[in-house]
Design an enzyme around this catalytic site. Structure first.
Site, mmCIF file in Angstrom:
data_model
loop_
_atom_site.group_PDB
_atom_site.id
_atom_site.type_symbol
_atom_site.label_atom_id
_atom_site.label_comp_id
_atom_site.label_asym_id
_atom_site.label_seq_id
_atom_site.Cartn_x
_atom_site.Cartn_y
_atom_site.Cartn_z
ATOM 1 N N MET A 94 0.836 -1.083 0.069
ATOM 2 C CA MET A 94 -0.014 -0.013 0.157
ATOM 3 C C MET A 94 0.944 1.215 0.018
ATOM 4 O O MET A 94 2.037 1.198 0.490
ATOM 5 C CB MET A 94 -0.767 0.125 1.360
ATOM 6 C CG MET A 94 -1.540 1.264 1.419
ATOM 7 S SD MET A 94 -2.682 1.121 2.933
ATOM 8 C CE MET A 94 -1.525 1.052 4.136
ATOM 9 N N ASP A 96 0.215 5.732 -1.422
ATOM 10 C CA ASP A 96 -0.449 6.816 -0.895
ATOM 11 C C ASP A 96 -1.948 6.844 -0.765
ATOM 12 O O ASP A 96 -2.708 6.161 -1.124
ATOM 13 C CB ASP A 96 -0.461 7.847 -2.362
ATOM 14 C CG ASP A 96 0.792 7.922 -3.014
ATOM 15 O OD1 ASP A 96 1.757 7.424 -2.684
ATOM 16 O OD2 ASP A 96 0.759 8.732 -3.890
ATOM 17 N N TRP A 120 5.774 -2.367 -4.585
ATOM 18 C CA TRP A 120 5.190 -1.588 -5.811
ATOM 19 C C TRP A 120 5.003 -1.947 -6.978
ATOM 20 O O TRP A 120 5.741 -2.729 -7.603
ATOM 21 C CB TRP A 120 5.878 -0.205 -5.584
ATOM 22 C CG TRP A 120 5.002 0.863 -6.537
ATOM 23 C CD1 TRP A 120 4.142 1.868 -5.540
ATOM 24 C CD2 TRP A 120 5.136 1.136 -7.840
ATOM 25 N NE1 TRP A 120 3.714 2.426 -6.804
ATOM 26 C CE2 TRP A 120 4.314 2.257 -8.033
ATOM 27 C CE3 TRP A 120 5.917 0.745 -8.862
ATOM 28 C CZ2 TRP A 120 4.116 2.738 -9.391
ATOM 29 C CZ3 TRP A 120 5.609 1.210 -9.982
ATOM 30 C CH2 TRP A 120 4.983 2.204 -10.460
ATOM 31 N N TRP A 155 -3.244 5.826 -10.518
ATOM 32 C CA TRP A 155 -2.627 6.417 -9.557
ATOM 33 C C TRP A 155 -3.326 7.399 -8.832
ATOM 34 O O TRP A 155 -4.499 7.706 -8.809
ATOM 35 C CB TRP A 155 -1.321 7.023 -10.197
ATOM 36 C CG TRP A 155 -0.375 5.933 -10.705
ATOM 37 C CD1 TRP A 155 -0.438 4.705 -10.671
ATOM 38 C CD2 TRP A 155 0.823 6.137 -11.248
ATOM 39 N NE1 TRP A 155 0.845 4.120 -11.280
ATOM 40 C CE2 TRP A 155 1.486 5.173 -11.715
ATOM 41 C CE3 TRP A 155 1.575 7.554 -11.871
ATOM 42 C CZ2 TRP A 155 2.677 4.944 -12.413
ATOM 43 C CZ3 TRP A 155 2.744 7.455 -12.664
ATOM 44 C CH2 TRP A 155 3.255 6.095 -12.800
ATOM 45 N N ARG A 219 1.248 14.833 -12.514
ATOM 46 C CA ARG A 219 0.340 13.975 -11.743
ATOM 47 C C ARG A 219 -0.127 14.293 -10.430
ATOM 48 O O ARG A 219 0.060 15.492 -10.077
ATOM 49 C CB ARG A 219 1.251 12.721 -11.503
ATOM 50 C CG ARG A 219 2.407 12.974 -10.670
ATOM 51 C CD ARG A 219 3.199 11.550 -10.516
ATOM 52 N NE ARG A 219 4.628 11.813 -9.780
ATOM 53 C CZ ARG A 219 5.784 11.900 -10.227
ATOM 54 N NH1 ARG A 219 5.485 12.307 -11.655
ATOM 55 N NH2 ARG A 219 6.802 11.968 -9.894
#
Length: 640
Positions: A94, A96, A120, A155, A219
């Site tokens: 896990m 953000d 990740w 994201w 982003r």
């Protein structure tokens, strides 16, 4: 924001968005009778189960179990590292926090998640709900990587609640060519308080990198705020060469956007800005503010997560809506070169306005400080910090105050008080609190003021990071607490103050945490973290520490300076974990008064993908299979 005077354009292709405003009602009112009946019938069975014999939460496995598992020692250590009251998924990676909000009686938390492993990659959106930000119920994945514009990752993004309970979610998608684009999603049914199904806009992406911006440097859109021109405004992180910037866009419908000239803010030398957050704080009130609020009594916080050093920096300043610019109050402590939210392991943070309690709440991703191999072996990596309230520090005028949400106090169990404990220079004093693995510690320290006044002045620059840690002795420090220590002190994590008397008699105080002796393991990060903490005349040195297995969250002077530490002891675990006061100063003693609570575990119910497919989960089935048991637990939990 006054929804009666706000003009807006409904999203296309979603019939409910154009409907008339609804009268506010209590969440889940239709389920109330069913819920009460089920609680009554099922609680009898649950009570019997609940009253049965249970193994204490913090004891070593018995010898028989060790005999049957040759690797039990290592597995036991890894098992101990998992937290008891911090939010984390049952397994895997896990990172953000995404789109936190309060909606129809539920706190929603979305997060970056890898459903395939403890490293990740393969990023999708996990989803959980809570009534109190402490006890959580995992729900099916909110969004997965299934379109060309997000096939390489769904994201980070943010939620905006519009009038009439509309919700828009803007997020960054990584395309099939690894281009970062901005995408729109919204709930399939806004009447569903659990928001179990999400629809991606058919015209995605709604924003692509503008000219002059790298395709991998665009982003993390923010929560939108409403401006007087009848538009919504967002900002997105980017960079130009080594200058970190925040691009600004206006929109009326979240589909078509107008880019403003220039940027909201830029700071040379700070590199890529990601996970930007931008929000108002009141200069006069202890209440949080809606993201759209502005005015004479408001300051705006600009926060950026710096991709170069993986830290979160913020600055206070003034925002001009007409020009679309933000200016820091003090350029010497601008974004990326000044104050950090946290001086430990804390990144990619995100706030939201909690209209339920009129507060601003901060989430932060707490990564690991061990090896990737260890994460793979234990099957999980990372967690979220305890949510924090955020306020403007009216006393200093230059800081934010961060403090654990009040709901965490529901987990407090037996309490021990230690009043005016004398700690002489060079001494260590044990605190008899029992097992010291799950604690909430509130402490105050009083130095001998005569010694402080007579202490020699020094021009030496002090830094927690380069000071040599808690073992380095000075006239007025270090002193504080040894957390997660064993009886022999071969493992311990000092959290402490260090006072320096500078030229002219000025007294500066630093707040530090030292990992260098936190573990005898060799594959973990061991460093000293911390920073200066403002202490005003007449104030007593104070701190609060939350200890939860492998995470230590520390707050000095009401939250002016905070440090989050990840530690991996091999001996100071389970019943062997202890707590001590220590004073490694050479010239001064101090008096400490403490309140220490043992902490219970939070109830975080996992979602089982084997129970049903993602598509078969409706609000009704989720309620029956998960909310009812969740409610039973909370009933038993709070009446015992």
């Amino acid at each position: 924001m006054d929804t009666n005077t706000t003009s807006y354009t409904p999203l296309p292709g979603d019939p409910f968005l154009s409907g008339p405003p609804e009268t506010p009602r209590r969440p889940l009112k239709g389920f109330a009778v069913i819920f009460a009946s089920v609680i009554f019938l099922m609680s009898l069975v649950a009570l019997i189960i609940h009253q049965g014999p249970q193994q204490p939460p913090d004891v070593m496995p018995d010898k028989q179990d060790e005999h049957h598992h040759p690797q039990s020692t290592t597995n036991t250590m890894l098992s101990w590292q998992r937290t008891a009251f911090h939010f984390q998924p049952e397994k895997n990676w896990m990172n953000d926090p995404n789109g936190p909000m309060y909606y129809k009686g539920w706190y929603h938390f979305f997060y970056q998640y890898n459903p395939r492993g403890a490293v990740w990659g393969n990023i999708v959106w996990g989803h959980a709900v809570s009534r109190d930000l402490i006890h959580w119920l995992h729900l099916p994945l909110a969004m997965v990587a299934d379109q060309w514009y997000d096939i390489n990752g769904v994201w980070t993004g943010s939620a905006t609640i519009l009038p009439n309970d509309q919700i828009v979610m803007l997020y960054t998608g990584s395309t099939n060519e690894s281009v970062q684009v901005q995408c729109l999603a919204y709930p399939a049914d806004h009447k569903d308080p659990l928001l179990t199904k999400w629809v991606k806009y058919s015209g995605n992406p709604v924003l692509v990198p503008p000219p002059g911006i790298g395709v991998k440097d665009f982003r993390d859109p923010t929560t939108a705020w409403y401006i007087t021109e009848g538009k919504w405004r967002i900002t997105i992180g980017s960079k130009v060469n080594k200058t970190g910037i925040s691009l600004v866009y206006d929109t009326k419908d979240f589909i078509k956007y107008e880019q403003l000239d220039g940027v909201l803010h830029a700071v040379p030398g700070t590199g890529m800005w990601e996970c930007i957050d931008f929000y108002p704080v009141s200069k006069t009130s202890d209440k949080g503010l809606d993201t759209s609020q502005n005015g004479a009594d408001v300051k705006h916080v600009m926060k950026a997560s710096l991709d170069d050093d993986r830290n979160d920096y913020y600055a206070l300043g003034s925002y001009n809506e007409k020009t679309g610019k933000w200016v820091p109050d003090n350029q010497k402590i601008d974004v990326g070169i000044g104050i950090r939210y946290d001086y430990g392991k804390f990144y990619a943070s995100k706030t939201f306005y909690d209209q339920n309690k009129q507060r601003r709440v901060l989430w932060g991703w707490i990564g690991e400080s061990d090896s990737e191999n260890a994460d793979v072996k234990k099957g999980w990596a990372s967690l979220q910090g305890i949510p924090r309230t955020v306020l403007f520090d009216q006393k200093t005028g230059s800081n934010l105050l961060q403090w654990p949400v009040e709901e965490i106090e529901k987990l407090r169990l037996n309490k021990k008080n230690f009043d005016k404990v004398q700690v002489k220079a060079g001494s260590v004093v044990p605190l008899d609190v029992g097992t010291a693995t799950q604690l909430d510690i509130v402490a105050e320290f009083q130095l001998d003021q005569k010694v402080v006044e007579s202490a020699a002045e020094t021009n030496e620059e002090f830094s927690c990071q380069t000071s040599g840690g808690a073992a380095k002795r000075g006239a007025l420090g270090p002193f504080g607490l040894l957390v997660l220590a064993d009886d022999s002190l071969s493992e311990r994590t000092p959290v402490y103050f260090y006072v320096v008397k500078g030229s002219g008699g000025t007294v500066n105080t630093y707040f530090c945490a030292d990992q260098t002796r936190s573990s005898v393991a060799t594959d973990v990060v061991k460093q000293v973290s911390g920073s200066y903490v403002p202490v005003l005349k007449g104030e007593t040195l104070s701190l609060r520490i939350l200890v939860d297995h492998s995470i230590i969250e520390s707050f000095a002077q009401g939250g002016r300076t905070t440090i989050t530490t990840r530690v991996y002891p091999t001996q100071a675990i389970y019943g062997a974990a202890r707590l001590f006061l220590f004073n490694n100063a050479t010239d001064t003693s101090f008096t400490a008064s403490l309140q220490i609570w043992q902490m219970n575990s939070a109830f975080i119910r996992p979602f089982s993908p084997d129970a049903a497919s993602h598509s078969s989960f409706t609000p009704v089935t989720v309620f029956i299979k998960f909310i009812v048991p969740f409610g039973i637990f909370l009933t038993l939990y709070f009446v015992r």
